[in-house]
Scaffold this active site. Structure first.
Site, PDB file in Angstrom:
ATOM      1  N   ARG A 121       0.816  -1.243   0.000  1.00 42.81           N
ATOM      2  CA  ARG A 121       0.000   0.000   0.000  1.00 42.81           C
ATOM      3  C   ARG A 121       0.834   1.272   0.000  1.00 42.81           C
ATOM      4  O   ARG A 121       0.338   2.355   0.316  1.00 42.81           O
ATOM      5  CB  ARG A 121      -0.956   0.036   1.189  1.00 42.81           C
ATOM      6  CG  ARG A 121      -1.986  -1.053   1.173  1.00 42.81           C
ATOM      7  CD  ARG A 121      -3.273  -0.600   1.823  1.00 42.81           C
ATOM      8  NE  ARG A 121      -4.241  -1.663   1.785  1.00 42.81           N
ATOM      9  CZ  ARG A 121      -4.364  -2.587   2.739  1.00 42.81           C
ATOM     10  NH1 ARG A 121      -3.611  -2.537   3.808  1.00 42.81           N
ATOM     11  NH2 ARG A 121      -5.264  -3.520   2.621  1.00 42.81           N
ATOM     12  N   LYS A 143       3.081  11.362 -11.255  1.00 42.46           N
ATOM     13  CA  LYS A 143       2.221  10.501 -12.075  1.00 42.46           C
ATOM     14  C   LYS A 143       2.976   9.198 -12.275  1.00 42.46           C
ATOM     15  O   LYS A 143       4.084   9.196 -12.804  1.00 42.46           O
ATOM     16  CB  LYS A 143       1.973  11.136 -13.440  1.00 42.46           C
ATOM     17  CG  LYS A 143       0.774  12.039 -13.474  1.00 42.46           C
ATOM     18  CD  LYS A 143       0.447  12.400 -14.915  1.00 42.46           C
ATOM     19  CE  LYS A 143      -0.720  13.348 -14.990  1.00 42.46           C
ATOM     20  NZ  LYS A 143      -0.950  13.824 -16.372  1.00 42.46           N
ATOM     21  N   GLU A 185       9.305  18.184 -24.795  1.00 45.36           N
ATOM     22  CA  GLU A 185       8.585  18.674 -23.614  1.00 45.36           C
ATOM     23  C   GLU A 185       8.998  20.115 -23.308  1.00 45.36           C
ATOM     24  O   GLU A 185       8.186  20.908 -22.830  1.00 45.36           O
ATOM     25  CB  GLU A 185       8.836  17.766 -22.399  1.00 45.36           C
ATOM     26  CG  GLU A 185       8.407  16.314 -22.580  1.00 45.36           C
ATOM     27  CD  GLU A 185       6.885  16.085 -22.605  1.00 45.36           C
ATOM     28  OE1 GLU A 185       6.128  17.018 -22.283  1.00 45.36           O
ATOM     29  OE2 GLU A 185       6.478  14.961 -22.972  1.00 45.36           O
ATOM     30  N   LYS A 231       6.629  23.330 -14.583  1.00 48.42           N
ATOM     31  CA  LYS A 231       5.814  22.165 -14.207  1.00 48.42           C
ATOM     32  C   LYS A 231       5.446  22.226 -12.728  1.00 48.42           C
ATOM     33  O   LYS A 231       4.299  21.972 -12.347  1.00 48.42           O
ATOM     34  CB  LYS A 231       6.561  20.865 -14.535  1.00 48.42           C
ATOM     35  CG  LYS A 231       5.743  19.652 -14.136  1.00 48.42           C
ATOM     36  CD  LYS A 231       6.086  18.385 -14.860  1.00 48.42           C
ATOM     37  CE  LYS A 231       5.071  17.307 -14.489  1.00 48.42           C
ATOM     38  NZ  LYS A 231       5.329  16.033 -15.107  1.00 48.42           N
ATOM     39  N   GLU A 241      -4.707  16.667 -11.293  1.00 53.08           N
ATOM     40  CA  GLU A 241      -5.138  16.997 -12.663  1.00 53.08           C
ATOM     41  C   GLU A 241      -6.653  17.175 -12.775  1.00 53.08           C
ATOM     42  O   GLU A 241      -7.322  16.560 -13.612  1.00 53.08           O
ATOM     43  CB  GLU A 241      -4.654  15.925 -13.652  1.00 53.08           C
ATOM     44  CG  GLU A 241      -4.735  16.429 -15.084  1.00 53.08           C
ATOM     45  CD  GLU A 241      -4.073  15.499 -16.089  1.00 53.08           C
ATOM     46  OE1 GLU A 241      -2.843  15.350 -16.031  1.00 53.08           O
ATOM     47  OE2 GLU A 241      -4.798  14.960 -16.926  1.00 53.08           O
ATOM     48  N   ARG A 245      -3.527  21.268 -14.417  1.00 51.76           N
ATOM     49  CA  ARG A 245      -2.490  20.298 -14.802  1.00 51.76           C
ATOM     50  C   ARG A 245      -2.709  19.797 -16.234  1.00 51.76           C
ATOM     51  O   ARG A 245      -1.786  19.341 -16.894  1.00 51.76           O
ATOM     52  CB  ARG A 245      -2.441  19.137 -13.803  1.00 51.76           C
ATOM     53  CG  ARG A 245      -1.257  18.232 -14.044  1.00 51.76           C
ATOM     54  CD  ARG A 245      -0.945  17.297 -12.911  1.00 51.76           C
ATOM     55  NE  ARG A 245       0.237  16.503 -13.245  1.00 51.76           N
ATOM     56  CZ  ARG A 245       0.911  15.774 -12.395  1.00 51.76           C
ATOM     57  NH1 ARG A 245       0.556  15.732 -11.126  1.00 51.76           N
ATOM     58  NH2 ARG A 245       1.977  15.086 -12.790  1.00 51.76           N
ATOM     59  N   ASN A 249      -0.763  18.686 -20.928  1.00 53.54           N
ATOM     60  CA  ASN A 249      -1.102  17.696 -21.945  1.00 53.54           C
ATOM     61  C   ASN A 249      -1.084  18.237 -23.362  1.00 53.54           C
ATOM     62  O   ASN A 249      -1.418  17.503 -24.304  1.00 53.54           O
ATOM     63  CB  ASN A 249      -2.500  17.143 -21.663  1.00 53.54           C
ATOM     64  CG  ASN A 249      -2.417  15.984 -20.711  1.00 53.54           C
ATOM     65  OD1 ASN A 249      -1.825  14.971 -21.035  1.00 53.54           O
ATOM     66  ND2 ASN A 249      -2.970  16.153 -19.532  1.00 53.54           N
ATOM     67  N   HIS A 252      -0.176  16.094 -26.350  1.00 58.21           N
ATOM     68  CA  HIS A 252      -0.134  14.712 -25.886  1.00 58.21           C
ATOM     69  C   HIS A 252      -1.356  13.880 -26.286  1.00 58.21           C
ATOM     70  O   HIS A 252      -1.285  12.653 -26.255  1.00 58.21           O
ATOM     71  CB  HIS A 252       0.032  14.660 -24.367  1.00 58.21           C
ATOM     72  CG  HIS A 252       1.441  14.945 -23.923  1.00 58.21           C
ATOM     73  ND1 HIS A 252       2.062  16.149 -24.160  1.00 58.21           N
ATOM     74  CD2 HIS A 252       2.356  14.183 -23.273  1.00 58.21           C
ATOM     75  CE1 HIS A 252       3.285  16.113 -23.662  1.00 58.21           C
ATOM     76  NE2 HIS A 252       3.485  14.940 -23.122  1.00 58.21           N
ATOM     77  N   HIS A 256       0.170  10.807 -27.682  1.00 61.42           N
ATOM     78  CA  HIS A 256       0.028   9.479 -27.079  1.00 61.42           C
ATOM     79  C   HIS A 256      -0.609   8.496 -28.058  1.00 61.42           C
ATOM     80  O   HIS A 256      -0.235   7.319 -28.099  1.00 61.42           O
ATOM     81  CB  HIS A 256      -0.843   9.559 -25.813  1.00 61.42           C
ATOM     82  CG  HIS A 256      -0.076   9.927 -24.580  1.00 61.42           C
ATOM     83  ND1 HIS A 256      -0.635  10.602 -23.527  1.00 61.42           N
ATOM     84  CD2 HIS A 256       1.216   9.704 -24.231  1.00 61.42           C
ATOM     85  CE1 HIS A 256       0.280  10.781 -22.584  1.00 61.42           C
ATOM     86  NE2 HIS A 256       1.417  10.262 -22.989  1.00 61.42           N
ATOM     87  N   HIS A 272       8.525   8.765 -27.239  1.00 61.60           N
ATOM     88  CA  HIS A 272       7.442   9.613 -26.727  1.00 61.60           C
ATOM     89  C   HIS A 272       7.593  11.061 -27.223  1.00 61.60           C
ATOM     90  O   HIS A 272       6.644  11.679 -27.704  1.00 61.60           O
ATOM     91  CB  HIS A 272       7.452   9.556 -25.192  1.00 61.60           C
ATOM     92  CG  HIS A 272       6.481  10.475 -24.536  1.00 61.60           C
ATOM     93  ND1 HIS A 272       5.121  10.282 -24.598  1.00 61.60           N
ATOM     94  CD2 HIS A 272       6.660  11.620 -23.807  1.00 61.60           C
ATOM     95  CE1 HIS A 272       4.510  11.253 -23.932  1.00 61.60           C
ATOM     96  NE2 HIS A 272       5.425  12.081 -23.449  1.00 61.60           N
TER      97      HIS A 272
HETATM   98  N1  GLY Z   1       3.399  14.670 -18.023  1.00 59.72           N
HETATM   99  C1  GLY Z   1       2.274  15.468 -17.708  1.00 59.72           C
HETATM  100  C2  GLY Z   1       2.004  15.577 -16.253  1.00 59.72           C
HETATM  101  O1  GLY Z   1       2.820  15.217 -15.436  1.00 59.72           O
HETATM  102  O2  GLY Z   1       0.956  16.041 -15.878  1.00 59.72           O
END
Ligand code: GLY
Length: 370
Positions: A121, A143, A185, A231, A241, A245, A249, A252, A256, A272
């Protein structure tokens, strides 16, 4: 640079860059290990060879750490590798107080973070990112996750590392492709939040490829620090998010989808960052059509990307697959595809629903760049 803050209401967290990084790391470990603590370092074959010796040469405490290795590559960001890692920790009798150190690129920090968040956990972890992509993005912000059913990051958690330590020297171990991968990025950060940085990148890169800038150039340290700051300022205000946040994206949704499609059809698939660079083209066109991005800005973004990244063609038959992949994006609602778009360089807007005609139009625009 050292940024310290509180996340998620109470969790302390910090990021360290610059020449004192290993001193700060040893200090952190010293404080963390007041009582004896088992330390595990997660590596792949590349970071074991190129980065682990550098790390160990700067630490007394880590001399006794146990090393766990997985094969490199996005294909290993999988539930099968996660099972191997849970087994590895169980076999070594790791307990809840163990510390996991993720030494590597985005796969290592995403997967290692996921293992940390789920094993018993949740055990503490720190990230020591070794690629530009991980230093400016993947290692920061908690993330974690893995790819599942061909969909990128379909399974995962929000679980913040205790700290992130960034050694710019690791960039010297990277191939040019890896530098270009992370640089997408940096372009994203400039476009969503920092018009001044965007103007500088335009001056620097509209005539010369990013690959011409050596990885030991001081410019990289400045770009890494600026990217982390952008960031960080976003995620301290929206860790889970729910709103801003989503700015991160930009590029992305398409990126993605393209990455997932290329992974299904080729081995290895697109990096990526390369996919995100193509995504920036696609989503800048949507921005031109929907949120007022000026035509000259669109042209400048597309020129800069195509000067620095090889155009990735998609077959006409691939369009349907791309739309199918985009329909799994985590920002979507009510079966509609949502994007983060630009109003101008340095100013982005979240939650933009684009209808299927506009998406088709953008696909045609993308095709004709071939
Ligand atoms: N890579 C995007 C984020 O961390 O929200």
């Amino acid at each position: 640079m050292k940024i310290t803050g509180t996340f998620n209401k109470s969790e302390q967290f910090f990021v360290v860059t610059g020449e004192n990084v290993f001193i700060e790391l040893e200090q952190f470990l010293n404080d963390f290990c007041i009582l004896p603590v088992r330390i595990f370092i997660l590596v792949d074959e590349n970071t074991r060879h190129h980065c682990l010796p550098i790390l160990l040469s700067h630490s007394v405490i880590l001399k006794n750490a146990e090393i766990i290795e997985i094969p490199s590559g996005e294909k290993n960001k999988s539930i099968e590798t996660a099972v191997q890692l849970w087994n590895a920790l169980m076999e070594r009798r790791a307990d809840r107080h163990a510390l996991l150190i993720n030494l590597g690129g985005g796969v290592i920090s995403d997967l290692g973070g996921f293992i940390s968040s789920t094993f018993q956990r949740g055990i503490p972890y720190i990230n020591i990112p070794t690629t530009l992509m991980a230093q400016v993005d993947a290692a920061i912000g908690g993330k974690t996750g893995l790819n599942f059913g061909d969909i990128k990051n379909q399974v995962g958690t929000f679980y913040n590392p205790k700290a992130v330590f960034i050694h710019s020297g690791f960039l010297k171990t990277l191939s040019k492709d890896h530098i270009a991968n992370g640089f997408a990025e940096v372009i994203k950060y400039a476009l969503i939040e920092d018009a001044i940085l965007w103007n500088k990148l335009e001056k620097l890169l509209l005539h010369e490829s990013i690959l011409k800038i050596p990885s030991n150039n001081l410019l990289w340290e400045k770009l890494v620090d600026r990217s982390i700051k952008i960031k960080y300022d976003i995620i301290v205000n929206d860790f889970h998010e729910e709103n801003i946040r989503k700015l991160l994206n930009f590029g992305h949704t398409f990126g993605h989808a393209l990455e997932a499609m290329s992974m299904r059809n080729f081995n290895p698939g697109l990096h990526h960052g390369h996919a995100v660079a193509m995504g920036i083209i696609f989503e800048s066109y949507l921005s031109f059509k929907q949120t007022g991005l000026a035509n000259e800005d669109l042209n400048s973004i597309v020129s800069l990307i195509l000067l620095n990244y090889e155009y990735f063609p998609i077959q006409d038959s691939g369009s349907e697959q791309l739309i199918e992949f985009m329909s799994h994006d985590k920002k979507n609602k009510d079966h509609n595809i949502y994007f983060t778009l630009l109003q101008r360089p340095g100013k982005a807007i979240i939650d933009q629903r684009c209808d299927s005609e506009l998406i088709q139009d953008a696909l045609e625009y993308y095709h004709q760049l071939r």
